[in-house]
Design a protein around this motif. Structure first.
Motif, PDB file in Angstrom:
ATOM      1  N   MET A  78     -42.162 -14.528 -20.408  1.00  0.00           N
ATOM      2  CA  MET A  78     -41.707 -13.309 -19.740  1.00  0.00           C
ATOM      3  C   MET A  78     -40.179 -13.273 -19.653  1.00  0.00           C
ATOM      4  O   MET A  78     -39.555 -12.245 -19.967  1.00  0.00           O
ATOM      5  CB  MET A  78     -42.319 -13.230 -18.345  1.00  0.00           C
ATOM      6  CG  MET A  78     -41.829 -12.076 -17.502  1.00  0.00           C
ATOM      7  SD  MET A  78     -42.472 -12.145 -15.802  1.00  0.00           S
ATOM      8  CE  MET A  78     -41.636 -13.611 -15.166  1.00  0.00           C
ATOM      9  N   THR A  81     -38.393 -12.344 -22.633  1.00  0.00           N
ATOM     10  CA  THR A  81     -38.841 -11.009 -23.086  1.00  0.00           C
ATOM     11  C   THR A  81     -39.620 -11.090 -24.391  1.00  0.00           C
ATOM     12  O   THR A  81     -39.456 -10.260 -25.290  1.00  0.00           O
ATOM     13  CB  THR A  81     -37.666 -10.010 -23.215  1.00  0.00           C
ATOM     14  OG1 THR A  81     -36.755 -10.460 -24.227  1.00  0.00           O
ATOM     15  CG2 THR A  81     -36.942  -9.851 -21.889  1.00  0.00           C
ATOM     16  N   SER A  84     -44.696  -8.347 -22.679  1.00  0.00           N
ATOM     17  CA  SER A  84     -44.635  -7.427 -21.542  1.00  0.00           C
ATOM     18  C   SER A  84     -45.490  -7.919 -20.387  1.00  0.00           C
ATOM     19  O   SER A  84     -45.493  -7.338 -19.304  1.00  0.00           O
ATOM     20  CB  SER A  84     -45.110  -6.038 -21.972  1.00  0.00           C
ATOM     21  OG  SER A  84     -46.424  -6.113 -22.510  1.00  0.00           O
ATOM     22  N   SER A  86     -46.736  -9.946 -17.236  1.00  0.00           N
ATOM     23  CA  SER A  86     -46.114 -10.557 -16.072  1.00  0.00           C
ATOM     24  C   SER A  86     -47.147 -11.420 -15.355  1.00  0.00           C
ATOM     25  O   SER A  86     -48.113 -10.891 -14.795  1.00  0.00           O
ATOM     26  CB  SER A  86     -45.583  -9.480 -15.114  1.00  0.00           C
ATOM     27  OG  SER A  86     -44.979 -10.054 -13.982  1.00  0.00           O
ATOM     28  N   TRP A 129     -33.423 -11.800 -12.603  1.00  0.00           N
ATOM     29  CA  TRP A 129     -33.246 -10.349 -12.537  1.00  0.00           C
ATOM     30  C   TRP A 129     -32.209  -9.951 -11.500  1.00  0.00           C
ATOM     31  O   TRP A 129     -31.674  -8.849 -11.527  1.00  0.00           O
ATOM     32  CB  TRP A 129     -34.585  -9.684 -12.239  1.00  0.00           C
ATOM     33  CG  TRP A 129     -35.572  -9.893 -13.338  1.00  0.00           C
ATOM     34  CD1 TRP A 129     -35.428  -9.528 -14.644  1.00  0.00           C
ATOM     35  CD2 TRP A 129     -36.836 -10.541 -13.248  1.00  0.00           C
ATOM     36  NE1 TRP A 129     -36.533  -9.911 -15.380  1.00  0.00           N
ATOM     37  CE2 TRP A 129     -37.413 -10.535 -14.543  1.00  0.00           C
ATOM     38  CE3 TRP A 129     -37.549 -11.136 -12.207  1.00  0.00           C
ATOM     39  CZ2 TRP A 129     -38.655 -11.091 -14.817  1.00  0.00           C
ATOM     40  CZ3 TRP A 129     -38.784 -11.688 -12.473  1.00  0.00           C
ATOM     41  CH2 TRP A 129     -39.327 -11.662 -13.763  1.00  0.00           C
ATOM     42  N   ASP A 163     -43.121 -11.038 -31.421  1.00  0.00           N
ATOM     43  CA  ASP A 163     -41.778 -10.728 -30.947  1.00  0.00           C
ATOM     44  C   ASP A 163     -40.773 -11.779 -31.414  1.00  0.00           C
ATOM     45  O   ASP A 163     -39.633 -11.450 -31.755  1.00  0.00           O
ATOM     46  CB  ASP A 163     -41.750 -10.623 -29.419  1.00  0.00           C
ATOM     47  CG  ASP A 163     -42.371  -9.326 -28.921  1.00  0.00           C
ATOM     48  OD1 ASP A 163     -42.853  -8.547 -29.765  1.00  0.00           O
ATOM     49  OD2 ASP A 163     -42.380  -9.101 -27.699  1.00  0.00           O
TER      50      ASP A 163
END
Length: 209
Positions: A78, A81, A84, A86, A129, A163
């Motif tokens: 997570m 990234t 997606s 969580s 964050w 990804d």
């Protein structure tokens, strides 16, 4: 009213202080305790103080509580990234021999690993964050850990791999090196490289394994 020096220290540290950090500003632990008594600041738990609720950063606070801990597995996916998804729990790696007695109450899924895997080589610091520094397994170690993981969330590994192979900051040499070290080279060949081949990625195509 909160003292200017104390307020300045909180503001420079995104609203979160420990006695150790406060000492760097010439602030004694007793000053923190008195500020709590006056309700100028809040005591979150032993050794962690908040300017107010607005500055709560659970990722950072967990690492202040457990300085040797490193975010890994689904949480690292997570944070990088790569998905997606969580997770409901924070996946955190600790050295073997350490036992976290209240993991469930803190929403932590502990992974107890060899202390060699907590070497700086496998770890990087990124911003949470809320712009606080946290430690997480690096990109390639995260991929390898998830390929070793016995019960990952359904679908997350394929999303992570998809990804990863499109990332400009991927390091294929490092991935193959780690895969050999942790005995997941077969999984890398079977799961990562087919995704890469579909993208015609030159870096993957130049790999001879």
């Amino acid at each position: 009213m909160i003292e200017d020096t104390l307020k300045h220290a909180f503001e420079e540290n995104n609203g979160i202080l420990t006695p150790e950090i406060a000492t760097d500003y010439g602030i004694h632990d007793s000053t923190l305790r008195k500020a709590v008594e006056r309700k100028d600041i809040q005591k979150y738990c032993r050794g962690i103080y908040l300017l107010d609720d607005f500055y709560f950063d659970d990722l950072y606070i967990i690492q202040l509580q457990y300085p040797g801990a490193v975010y890994s597995h689904e949480t690292a996916v997570m944070l990088h990234t790569l998905s997606s998804y969580s997770p409901f729990f924070y996946h955190v790696s600790f050295g073997r021999g350490y036992h976290l007695s209240n993991a469930k109450e803190q929403h932590i899924k502990p992974h107890y690993i060899s202390k060699n895997e907590l070497d700086d080589e496998y770890i990087e610091k990124i911003d949470s964050w809320d712009s606080n520094p946290i430690k997480v397994t690096n990109l390639e170690k995260t991929i390898v850990d998830m390929l070793r993981h016995k019960n990952p969330m359904p679908g997350i590994v394929d999303e992570m791999i998809h990804d990863y192979v499109t990332r400009e900051d991927k390091n294929i040499d490092k991935l193959v090196d780690y895969a050999c070290r942790f005995d997941v080279l077969t999984s890398v060949k079977e799961r990562v490289f087919p995704f890469a081949e579909s993208t015609n990625d030159e870096e993957f195509n130049n790999q001879k394994i």
